[in-house]
Write an enzyme that holds these catalytic residues in place. Structure first.
Site, short mmCIF file in Angstrom:
data_model
loop_
_atom_site.label_atom_id
_atom_site.label_comp_id
_atom_site.label_asym_id
_atom_site.label_seq_id
_atom_site.Cartn_x
_atom_site.Cartn_y
_atom_site.Cartn_z
N SER A 23 12.74 -0.92 10.02
CA SER A 23 13.00 0.01 11.18
C SER A 23 12.76 1.60 10.95
O SER A 23 11.81 2.09 11.74
CB SER A 23 14.25 0.22 11.58
N THR A 27 22.27 -2.60 13.45
CA THR A 27 22.14 -3.92 12.94
C THR A 27 23.08 -4.31 12.28
O THR A 27 24.26 -3.96 12.49
CB THR A 27 20.79 -3.66 11.60
N LYS A 33 26.71 -5.16 15.55
CA LYS A 33 25.91 -5.19 17.06
C LYS A 33 27.03 -5.46 18.16
O LYS A 33 26.96 -5.17 19.16
CB LYS A 33 24.90 -6.10 16.75
N GLU A 42 22.93 -4.53 31.74
CA GLU A 42 23.45 -5.95 32.32
C GLU A 42 23.21 -7.06 31.15
O GLU A 42 24.17 -7.81 30.89
CB GLU A 42 22.77 -6.35 33.46
N ALA A 95 21.95 -21.08 16.94
CA ALA A 95 22.75 -20.59 17.91
C ALA A 95 23.50 -19.22 17.50
O ALA A 95 24.51 -19.06 18.01
CB ALA A 95 23.55 -21.61 18.48
N GLY A 125 7.18 -14.37 13.51
CA GLY A 125 8.12 -13.35 14.20
C GLY A 125 7.74 -11.81 13.96
O GLY A 125 8.22 -10.87 14.52
P1 NAP Z 1 22.65 -15.53 12.43
O1 NAP Z 1 23.43 -14.88 13.73
O2 NAP Z 1 23.27 -15.53 11.34
O3 NAP Z 1 22.32 -17.05 12.98
C1 NAP Z 1 21.75 -17.98 12.04
C2 NAP Z 1 21.79 -19.28 12.79
O4 NAP Z 1 21.01 -20.20 11.89
C3 NAP Z 1 23.06 -20.09 13.24
O5 NAP Z 1 22.82 -20.78 14.30
C4 NAP Z 1 23.08 -20.84 11.87
O6 NAP Z 1 23.85 -22.14 12.04
C5 NAP Z 1 21.74 -21.21 11.65
N1 NAP Z 1 21.43 -21.62 10.10
C6 NAP Z 1 21.56 -20.44 9.17
N2 NAP Z 1 21.64 -21.16 7.97
C7 NAP Z 1 21.08 -22.54 8.14
C8 NAP Z 1 20.70 -23.65 7.31
N3 NAP Z 1 20.71 -23.51 5.92
N4 NAP Z 1 20.49 -24.86 7.86
C9 NAP Z 1 20.64 -24.94 9.24
N5 NAP Z 1 20.97 -23.96 9.92
C10 NAP Z 1 21.17 -22.71 9.70
O7 NAP Z 1 21.26 -14.88 12.12
P2 NAP Z 1 20.20 -14.30 13.26
O8 NAP Z 1 20.76 -12.73 13.39
O9 NAP Z 1 20.43 -15.14 14.65
O10 NAP Z 1 18.81 -14.24 12.28
C11 NAP Z 1 18.40 -15.54 12.32
C12 NAP Z 1 16.89 -15.38 11.72
O11 NAP Z 1 16.06 -14.67 12.68
C13 NAP Z 1 16.78 -14.62 10.30
O12 NAP Z 1 15.91 -15.36 9.62
C14 NAP Z 1 16.05 -13.29 10.70
O13 NAP Z 1 15.47 -12.67 9.91
C15 NAP Z 1 15.24 -13.66 12.04
N6 NAP Z 1 15.23 -12.47 13.36
C16 NAP Z 1 13.88 -12.24 13.48
C17 NAP Z 1 13.73 -11.07 14.27
C18 NAP Z 1 12.39 -10.71 14.82
O14 NAP Z 1 12.32 -9.66 15.37
N7 NAP Z 1 11.29 -11.25 14.42
C19 NAP Z 1 14.84 -10.65 14.95
C20 NAP Z 1 16.17 -11.04 14.61
C21 NAP Z 1 16.26 -12.02 13.46
P3 NAP Z 1 25.30 -22.17 12.23
O15 NAP Z 1 25.92 -21.79 13.63
O16 NAP Z 1 25.88 -23.55 11.84
O17 NAP Z 1 26.14 -21.36 11.34
#
Ligand code: NAP
Length: 293
Positions: free
Chosen positions: A22, A68, A72, A84, A133, A250
């Site tokens: 950022s 972050t 959050k 909203e 999720a 991404g």
């Molecule tokens: P988060 O809140 O921790 O959620 C992670 C999700 O992935 C949960 O649903 C989790 O399942 C699942 N998961 C994690 N490890 C897993 C595994 N080994 N096998 C199967 N499912 C798994 O994380 P987040 O903030 O949503 O971020 C997720 C990803 O998105 C990261 O890689 C992050 O870098 C990326 N991201 C990218 C952007 C962008 O701007 N491009 C923005 C935000 C995030 P459970 O419910 O079972 O725990």
């Protein structure tokens, strides 16, 4: 741009923040728009300091900030007014400070939707599947619901979390048809998906040889979107490309959500004369250099 007594300050708060892109993205956007503004990152290593940090931001007249992990959700109790969409999904990543009054937003989902719009992908009435999720899936699901999708499929490791997200969306958008599935049980997952989105870290550096679900299970008209940006193209995206599918990585979402934050902080950036394609290109080059991807 020199720093002087008129320099406006913006910042990021979180823990850890040392790997955050950022500061680089926002300072470059300020520079390219010739704005007298700077962006710093502050690590808050103890949640007890969160309220004091927000008071400090108010007292010092910091123009706005991003939040972050892991704050959050928790930060919301110190913010005066929540937008909203952010209220529905229960998390914010951007705050605007106007004369000490703080307004919270979430720009992640809008950044995602913008990248589809930029490539003229129609979202209305579509059947969309989310793998994952968590926090990012929440933001994307709510933004997609606002865009009028018809069906949502949530595929997650912990089905309980998938059902929680289903309820959150259904409560506000009862007309969207939502089904949940467990990741790994491929046979039961519907295959007629218009847009399939990976929001899990499966395939993210250093786990670069993993894919969340085989692209071969879906039609070649399915659009694949992986929100992971390191590597720039995950194995999943490369496999989908080989099948002739349209794909997204991404980085575009990452840059778009930052631009949305900037537009919240500075209305002057809403001006149509700004060449955002050029700015996005410059930001992209810098990210690729700094991540070495
Ligand atoms: P988060 O809140 O921790 O959620 C992670 C999700 O992935 C949960 O649903 C989790 O399942 C699942 N998961 C994690 N490890 C897993 C595994 N080994 N096998 C199967 N499912 C798994 O994380 P987040 O903030 O949503 O971020 C997720 C990803 O998105 C990261 O890689 C992050 O870098 C990326 N991201 C990218 C952007 C962008 O701007 N491009 C923005 C935000 C995030 P459970 O419910 O079972 O725990």
């Amino acid at each position: 741009m020199n720093i002087d007594s008129d320099t406006k300050l913006y910042c990021l708060i979180g823990n850890p923040i040392s790997k955050s892109l950022s500061p680089m993205i926002h300072n470059l956007i300020f520079q390219l728009n010739s704005m007298n503004a700077k962006y710093l990152a502050f690590n808050i290593d103890n949640a007890e300091y969160l309220e004091k940090a927000v008071d400090g931001i108010r007292a010092l007249g910091i123009g706005g900030f991003n939040i972050t992990i892991p704050y959050k959700i928790e930060i919301m109790k110190y913010i005066d007014e929540i937008d909203e969409k952010a209220k529905i999904l229960g998390a914010i990543n951007t705050v605007l400070n106007i004369d000490g009054k703080l307004r919270g937003f979430n720009t992640d989902g809008d950044g995602f939707v913008k990248s589809l719009r930029d490539r003229e992908i129609d979202i209305k009435d579509k059947k969309v599947a989310l793998i994952g999720a968590g926090g990012a899936a929440h933001s994307i699901a709510v933004s997609l619901a606002f865009e009028g999708i018809k069906e949502l499929v949530i595929i997650n490791r912990t089905t309980q979390n998938a059902y929680k997200l289903k309820k959150l969306v259904e409560d506000v958008f009862p007309n969207i048809h939502i089904n949940c599935y467990e990741i790994g049980r491929e046979t039961s997952i519907p295959k007629d998906i218009d847009i399939l989105i990976n929001t899990t870290p499966i395939g993210m550096y250093p786990d670069v040889d993993s894919v969340p679900i085989s692209p071969r299970l879906f039609s070649t008209s399915t659009i694949f979107y992986d929100i992971i940006y390191k590597p720039q193209k995950t194995k999943w995206i490369l496999e989908a490309e080989k099948l002739g599918c349209k794909t997204f990585g991404g980085l575009d979402m990452l840059i778009n959500q930052a631009i949305y934050s900037q537009k919240i902080w500075n209305k002057s950036l809403m001006n149509d004369s700004i060449d955002w394609n050029y700015i996005k290109g410059e930001v992209l080059k810098n990210i690729i250099n700094s991540l070495q991807i």
